[in-house]
Write a protein that holds these residues in place. Structure first.
Motif, PDB file in Angstrom:
ATOM      1  N   LEU A 173      34.535  57.477  -6.995  1.00  7.16           N
ATOM      2  CA  LEU A 173      33.443  56.831  -7.708  1.00  7.16           C
ATOM      3  C   LEU A 173      32.214  57.737  -7.749  1.00  7.16           C
ATOM      4  CD1 LEU A 173      32.626  53.982  -9.005  1.00  7.16           C
ATOM      5  CD2 LEU A 173      31.148  53.864  -7.004  1.00  7.16           C
ATOM      6  N   ARG A 174      31.912  58.347  -6.633  1.00 10.49           N
ATOM      7  CA  ARG A 174      30.703  59.175  -6.547  1.00 10.49           C
ATOM      8  C   ARG A 174      30.810  60.452  -7.376  1.00 10.49           C
ATOM      9  NH1 ARG A 174      27.515  56.965  -2.502  1.00 10.49           N
ATOM     10  NH2 ARG A 174      28.633  55.371  -1.312  1.00 10.49           N
ATOM     11  N   GLU A 175      32.028  60.890  -7.666  1.00 13.68           N
ATOM     12  CA  GLU A 175      32.190  62.098  -8.475  1.00 13.68           C
ATOM     13  C   GLU A 175      32.656  61.784  -9.898  1.00 13.68           C
ATOM     14  OE1 GLU A 175      35.029  64.325  -6.173  1.00 13.68           O
ATOM     15  OE2 GLU A 175      36.760  63.377  -7.124  1.00 13.68           O
ATOM     16  N   PHE A 208      27.474  47.682  -3.341  1.00 10.53           N
ATOM     17  CA  PHE A 208      26.409  46.765  -3.768  1.00 10.53           C
ATOM     18  C   PHE A 208      25.066  47.154  -3.147  1.00 10.53           C
ATOM     19  CE2 PHE A 208      24.038  42.744  -3.580  1.00 10.53           C
ATOM     20  CZ  PHE A 208      24.218  42.245  -4.854  1.00 10.53           C
ATOM     21  N   ALA A 209      25.124  47.609  -1.902  1.00 12.53           N
ATOM     22  CA  ALA A 209      23.897  47.937  -1.164  1.00 12.53           C
ATOM     23  C   ALA A 209      23.579  49.430  -1.177  1.00 12.53           C
ATOM     24  CB  ALA A 209      24.025  47.448   0.280  1.00 12.53           C
ATOM     25  N   ALA A 267      25.668  51.602  -6.958  1.00 12.25           N
ATOM     26  CA  ALA A 267      25.339  50.178  -6.862  1.00 12.25           C
ATOM     27  C   ALA A 267      25.829  49.412  -8.086  1.00 12.25           C
ATOM     28  CB  ALA A 267      23.837  50.006  -6.691  1.00 12.25           C
ATOM     29  N   SER A 268      25.806  50.049  -9.248  1.00 13.30           N
ATOM     30  CA  SER A 268      26.276  49.372 -10.461  1.00 13.30           C
ATOM     31  C   SER A 268      27.751  49.009 -10.353  1.00 13.30           C
ATOM     32  CB  SER A 268      26.025  50.234 -11.698  1.00 13.30           C
ATOM     33  OG  SER A 268      26.896  51.349 -11.768  1.00 13.30           O
ATOM     34  N   ALA A 269      28.529  49.828  -9.633  1.00 13.95           N
ATOM     35  CA  ALA A 269      29.940  49.498  -9.412  1.00 13.95           C
ATOM     36  C   ALA A 269      30.060  48.275  -8.514  1.00 13.95           C
ATOM     37  CB  ALA A 269      30.666  50.687  -8.787  1.00 13.95           C
ATOM     38  N   GLY A 270      29.181  48.177  -7.514  1.00  6.59           N
ATOM     39  CA  GLY A 270      29.173  46.989  -6.663  1.00  6.59           C
ATOM     40  C   GLY A 270      28.861  45.735  -7.451  1.00  6.59           C
ATOM     41  N   TRP A 271      27.923  45.851  -8.367  1.00  2.00           N
ATOM     42  CA  TRP A 271      27.585  44.699  -9.222  1.00  2.00           C
ATOM     43  C   TRP A 271      28.732  44.368 -10.177  1.00  2.00           C
ATOM     44  CZ3 TRP A 271      23.745  41.158  -9.129  1.00  2.00           C
ATOM     45  CH2 TRP A 271      22.674  41.397  -8.274  1.00  2.00           C
ATOM     46  N   ALA A 272      29.419  45.396 -10.697  1.00  3.85           N
ATOM     47  CA  ALA A 272      30.560  45.142 -11.588  1.00  3.85           C
ATOM     48  C   ALA A 272      31.659  44.384 -10.856  1.00  3.85           C
ATOM     49  CB  ALA A 272      31.095  46.459 -12.137  1.00  3.85           C
ATOM     50  N   LEU A 273      31.906  44.747  -9.613  1.00  4.36           N
ATOM     51  CA  LEU A 273      32.902  44.033  -8.812  1.00  4.36           C
ATOM     52  C   LEU A 273      32.413  42.625  -8.470  1.00  4.36           C
ATOM     53  CD1 LEU A 273      33.990  46.932  -6.434  1.00  4.36           C
ATOM     54  CD2 LEU A 273      35.322  45.961  -8.313  1.00  4.36           C
ATOM     55  N   THR A 274      31.110  42.457  -8.358  1.00  2.00           N
ATOM     56  CA  THR A 274      30.555  41.133  -8.103  1.00  2.00           C
ATOM     57  C   THR A 274      30.749  40.223  -9.308  1.00  2.00           C
ATOM     58  OG1 THR A 274      28.944  42.040  -6.534  1.00  2.00           O
ATOM     59  CG2 THR A 274      28.466  39.870  -7.457  1.00  2.00           C
ATOM     60  N   VAL A 275      30.627  40.786 -10.507  1.00  2.00           N
ATOM     61  CA  VAL A 275      30.903  40.008 -11.721  1.00  2.00           C
ATOM     62  C   VAL A 275      32.321  39.444 -11.673  1.00  2.00           C
ATOM     63  CG1 VAL A 275      31.210  40.149 -14.231  1.00  2.00           C
ATOM     64  CG2 VAL A 275      29.252  41.270 -13.151  1.00  2.00           C
ATOM     65  N   GLU A 276      33.252  40.257 -11.211  1.00  2.00           N
ATOM     66  CA  GLU A 276      34.646  39.813 -11.081  1.00  2.00           C
ATOM     67  C   GLU A 276      34.748  38.637 -10.116  1.00  2.00           C
ATOM     68  OE1 GLU A 276      38.937  40.946 -11.833  1.00  2.00           O
ATOM     69  OE2 GLU A 276      37.022  41.126 -12.862  1.00  2.00           O
ATOM     70  N   PRO A 332      17.413  51.222 -13.125  1.00  2.00           N
ATOM     71  CA  PRO A 332      17.943  52.246 -14.038  1.00  2.00           C
ATOM     72  C   PRO A 332      19.004  51.643 -14.961  1.00  2.00           C
ATOM     73  CG  PRO A 332      17.813  53.089 -11.798  1.00  2.00           C
ATOM     74  CD  PRO A 332      17.542  51.623 -11.708  1.00  2.00           C
ATOM     75  N   ALA A 333      19.236  52.284 -16.078  1.00  2.00           N
ATOM     76  CA  ALA A 333      20.008  51.679 -17.169  1.00  2.00           C
ATOM     77  C   ALA A 333      21.375  51.136 -16.760  1.00  2.00           C
ATOM     78  CB  ALA A 333      20.164  52.690 -18.304  1.00  2.00           C
ATOM     79  N   ARG A 334      22.191  51.937 -16.069  1.00  2.00           N
ATOM     80  CA  ARG A 334      23.554  51.476 -15.761  1.00  2.00           C
ATOM     81  C   ARG A 334      23.544  50.342 -14.747  1.00  2.00           C
ATOM     82  NH1 ARG A 334      26.843  57.072 -15.178  1.00  2.00           N
ATOM     83  NH2 ARG A 334      28.549  55.733 -14.493  1.00  2.00           N
ATOM     84  N   LEU A 335      22.633  50.410 -13.792  1.00  2.00           N
ATOM     85  CA  LEU A 335      22.498  49.319 -12.828  1.00  2.00           C
ATOM     86  C   LEU A 335      21.949  48.078 -13.522  1.00  2.00           C
ATOM     87  CD1 LEU A 335      22.574  48.139 -10.001  1.00  2.00           C
ATOM     88  CD2 LEU A 335      20.384  49.273  -9.524  1.00  2.00           C
ATOM     89  N   GLN A 336      20.985  48.268 -14.388  1.00  2.00           N
ATOM     90  CA  GLN A 336      20.422  47.134 -15.115  1.00  2.00           C
ATOM     91  C   GLN A 336      21.490  46.431 -15.951  1.00  2.00           C
ATOM     92  OE1 GLN A 336      17.840  47.621 -18.750  1.00  2.00           O
ATOM     93  NE2 GLN A 336      16.255  46.861 -17.366  1.00  2.00           N
ATOM     94  N   TRP A 337      22.349  47.232 -16.593  1.00  2.00           N
ATOM     95  CA  TRP A 337      23.404  46.648 -17.432  1.00  2.00           C
ATOM     96  C   TRP A 337      24.359  45.799 -16.573  1.00  2.00           C
ATOM     97  CZ3 TRP A 337      23.988  46.973 -22.742  1.00  2.00           C
ATOM     98  CH2 TRP A 337      25.190  46.471 -23.254  1.00  2.00           C
ATOM     99  N   ALA A 338      24.734  46.303 -15.411  1.00  2.00           N
ATOM    100  CA  ALA A 338      25.651  45.579 -14.539  1.00  2.00           C
ATOM    101  C   ALA A 338      25.007  44.311 -13.995  1.00  2.00           C
ATOM    102  CB  ALA A 338      26.106  46.473 -13.392  1.00  2.00           C
ATOM    103  N   MET A 339      23.731  44.387 -13.629  1.00  2.00           N
ATOM    104  CA  MET A 339      23.031  43.203 -13.135  1.00  2.00           C
ATOM    105  C   MET A 339      22.894  42.156 -14.236  1.00  2.00           C
ATOM    106  SD  MET A 339      20.052  45.007 -10.817  1.00  2.00           S
ATOM    107  CE  MET A 339      19.558  43.570  -9.878  1.00  2.00           C
ATOM    108  N   ASN A 340      22.631  42.606 -15.463  1.00  2.00           N
ATOM    109  CA  ASN A 340      22.526  41.689 -16.586  1.00  2.00           C
ATOM    110  C   ASN A 340      23.862  40.993 -16.858  1.00  2.00           C
ATOM    111  OD1 ASN A 340      20.941  40.768 -19.085  1.00  2.00           O
ATOM    112  ND2 ASN A 340      22.766  41.658 -20.011  1.00  2.00           N
ATOM    113  N   HIS A 341      24.949  41.747 -16.732  1.00  2.00           N
ATOM    114  CA  HIS A 341      26.278  41.154 -16.901  1.00  2.00           C
ATOM    115  C   HIS A 341      26.504  40.067 -15.851  1.00  2.00           C
ATOM    116  CE1 HIS A 341      30.881  41.973 -17.583  1.00  2.00           C
ATOM    117  NE2 HIS A 341      30.535  40.711 -17.807  1.00  2.00           N
TER     118      HIS A 341
END
Length: 222
Positions: A86-88, A117-118, A125-134, A160-169
């Protein structure tokens, strides 16, 4: 798989490179020019090949990594391997496919959700939020939905944009799936106005949470 096989696959991907597709992708932060339908056709032909998938991933090439994610065995990766991947991941499409096609099918999905998530890196963090959506959609038991809305209300506007998008989802999904939180989710969306003016093609649903929630609730008869 031998290196020759990897080289053959890389050559096939290189032959599919289309400058017009690359130009479009680069506007979204991606750095390849391969038609994804043709990429999927290669994956269908190759079938599951975990060793080849690892080698393609290690190439660092985005198209090769997307192909790797289609032919790998998600449960064959360790928790630490997925964290490093994920990090790379680099580009948005590789990041999204890794989360959706691999991590979500991994036995470490929940453990990684909590860790990412943290994470201080907003892309992680956006990946953590994406998994939270699930989780919000399919397994909400144990989630603090009110707490998630608190975090979104406090942090999404300036994220930031990608985190904001995931949080909005996540905001939209809470409102869609959980009627008891719907009014608050809509209120947060209306006040923060995140993605309110996002250009939306005809016949597509706006990502602006109040509109998104209302449309999906209407379609689902909730």
């Amino acid at each position: 798989m031998t290196e020759t096989t990897v080289a053959d696959v890389m050559a096939e991907l290189a032959a599919l490179e289309d400058p017009r597709i690359r130009e479009v992708n680069e506007k979204h932060g991606d750095d390849h020019g391969v038609n994804l339908g043709k990429l999927r056709a290669i994956a269908k032909r190759l079938k599951t090949q975990q060793d080849l998938a690892r080698r393609l991933w290690d190439s660092g090439d985005s198209a090769a990594r997307l192909l790797a994610l289609l032919i790998c065995r998600p449960k064959a990766f360790t928790r630490d391997e997925l964290d490093v991947m994920l990090r790379e991941a680099g580009t948005p499409k590789v990041h999204d496919w890794l989360v959706n096609y691999v991590v979500k099918k991994s036995p470490y999905a929940e453990e990684l959700r909590l860790a990412w998530f943290a994470d201080p890196d907003p892309v992680v963090a956006s990946a953590g939020w994406a998994l939270t959506v699930e989780r919000v959609s399919k397994q909400p038991d144990g989630l603090d939905l009110g707490g998630l809305l608190d975090d979104i209300e406090a942090e999404m506007k300036d994220a930031p944009a990608r985190l904001q998008w995931a949080m909005n989802h996540c905001l939209a999904q809470v409102g869609i799936e959980h009627a008891e939180f719907r009014a608050r989710a809509i209120d947060i969306g209306e006040r923060l106005e995140v993605l309110k003016d996002y250009p939306t093609p005809p016949n597509c649903t706006s990502p602006f949470a109040p509109i998104w929630i209302a449309e999906m609730v209407r379609r689902g008869g909730r």
